[in-house]
Design a protein around this motif. Structure first.
Motif, PDB file in Angstrom:
ATOM      1  N   ARG A 111      -6.489   4.995   4.042  1.00  0.00           N
ATOM      2  CA  ARG A 111      -7.597   4.406   3.228  1.00  0.00           C
ATOM      3  C   ARG A 111      -7.215   3.193   2.643  1.00  0.00           C
ATOM      4  O   ARG A 111      -7.883   2.005   2.748  1.00  0.00           O
ATOM      5  CB  ARG A 111      -8.369   5.423   2.614  1.00  0.00           C
ATOM      6  N   GLU A 112      -6.319   3.427   1.767  1.00  0.00           N
ATOM      7  CA  GLU A 112      -5.579   2.052   0.990  1.00  0.00           C
ATOM      8  C   GLU A 112      -5.190   0.895   2.010  1.00  0.00           C
ATOM      9  O   GLU A 112      -5.605  -0.204   1.769  1.00  0.00           O
ATOM     10  CB  GLU A 112      -4.585   2.617   0.270  1.00  0.00           C
ATOM     11  N   PHE A 151       0.742  -1.176  -0.073  1.00  0.00           N
ATOM     12  CA  PHE A 151      -0.144  -0.087  -0.069  1.00  0.00           C
ATOM     13  C   PHE A 151       1.007   1.176  -0.082  1.00  0.00           C
ATOM     14  O   PHE A 151       2.003   1.157   0.456  1.00  0.00           O
ATOM     15  CB  PHE A 151      -0.932   0.008   1.147  1.00  0.00           C
ATOM     16  N   ASP A 152       0.422   2.512  -0.517  1.00  0.00           N
ATOM     17  CA  ASP A 152       0.907   3.607  -0.617  1.00  0.00           C
ATOM     18  C   ASP A 152       1.118   4.030   0.788  1.00  0.00           C
ATOM     19  O   ASP A 152       0.163   4.468   1.805  1.00  0.00           O
ATOM     20  CB  ASP A 152       0.136   4.461  -1.203  1.00  0.00           C
ATOM     21  N   ASN A 153       2.340   4.260   1.511  1.00  0.00           N
ATOM     22  CA  ASN A 153       2.576   4.303   2.771  1.00  0.00           C
ATOM     23  C   ASN A 153       2.053   5.837   3.402  1.00  0.00           C
ATOM     24  O   ASN A 153       1.940   5.897   4.639  1.00  0.00           O
ATOM     25  CB  ASN A 153       4.147   4.396   3.225  1.00  0.00           C
ATOM     26  N   LEU A 154       1.476   6.479   2.591  1.00  0.00           N
ATOM     27  CA  LEU A 154       0.729   7.738   3.164  1.00  0.00           C
ATOM     28  C   LEU A 154      -0.660   7.638   3.012  1.00  0.00           C
ATOM     29  O   LEU A 154      -1.315   8.682   3.061  1.00  0.00           O
ATOM     30  CB  LEU A 154       1.391   9.049   2.399  1.00  0.00           C
ATOM     31  N   ASP A 155      -1.256   6.501   2.552  1.00  0.00           N
ATOM     32  CA  ASP A 155      -2.590   6.240   2.381  1.00  0.00           C
ATOM     33  C   ASP A 155      -3.117   5.617   3.149  1.00  0.00           C
ATOM     34  O   ASP A 155      -3.380   4.097   3.185  1.00  0.00           O
ATOM     35  CB  ASP A 155      -2.840   5.837   0.880  1.00  0.00           C
ATOM     36  N   LYS A 188      -8.473  -0.825   3.170  1.00  0.00           N
ATOM     37  CA  LYS A 188      -9.065  -1.621   2.111  1.00  0.00           C
ATOM     38  C   LYS A 188      -8.254  -2.910   1.968  1.00  0.00           C
ATOM     39  O   LYS A 188      -8.968  -4.037   1.831  1.00  0.00           O
ATOM     40  CB  LYS A 188      -9.063  -0.938   0.851  1.00  0.00           C
TER      41      LYS A 188
END
Length: 156
Positions: free
Chosen positions: A97-98, A91-95, A101
């Motif tokens: 929400r991702e 996952f994008d380490n700044l997201d 999910k």
């Protein structure tokens, strides 16, 4: 489900403890012993390591050895260790929400999570057993020995 936070204390530990105290499904184990970490890992459904500063990703190997799927932050180290969709997710380490999910996806898809954990275990046994690591280390030492530049004393 219970969220178990295991790891070394950080400057954020106190702040996280305050948040965790408000939620009964969060357990914190800062500075846990190796044995307690191992027990927590074997009891876990999956491992999430959102760290941006891993030097290799050994925690992923530990989770795979226990047959657990993993989720890691998209960093060069994690991307070299985790095969996206095969033995874990990135996952994008700044997201946040991702990340949420991805966690929910694995919690809601038992068979996918089981297969990812099994694939990770196979990868670990094939590539990262002590026998394999020892063999590769010896090969590096032998190569260095065969290709080293002689010292001035040895050349005389």
């Amino acid at each position: 489900s219970t969220l178990v936070l295991v790891g070394k204390s950080t400057p954020y530990t106190q702040e996280i403890k305050q948040i965790a105290q408000k939620e009964t499904r969060i357990v914190m184990l800062p500075d846990a012993s190796d044995e307690l970490k191992k027990e927590a890992l074997f009891a876990a459904t999956l491992l999430v390591n959102p760290s941006q500063f891993e030097s290799f990703g050994g925690v992923f190997l530990e989770a795979w050895a226990a047959g657990k799927p993993v989720i890691g932050a998209k960093t060069p180290v994690s991307e070299c260790v985790i095969d996206e969709g095969r033995n874990g997710l990135l996952f994008d380490n700044l997201d946040a929400r991702e990340l949420a999910k991805k966690i929910l996806f694995l919690l809601e898809n038992d068979q996918v999570a089981l297969e990812m954990g099994q694939n990770g275990r196979e990868k670990t046994l094939l590539n990262y057993s002590w026998e394999k690591i020892t063999k590769l280390t010896l090969e590096v030492y032998e190569w260095v020995q065969d290709h080293r530049v002689p010292s001035e004393k040895e050349r005389i």
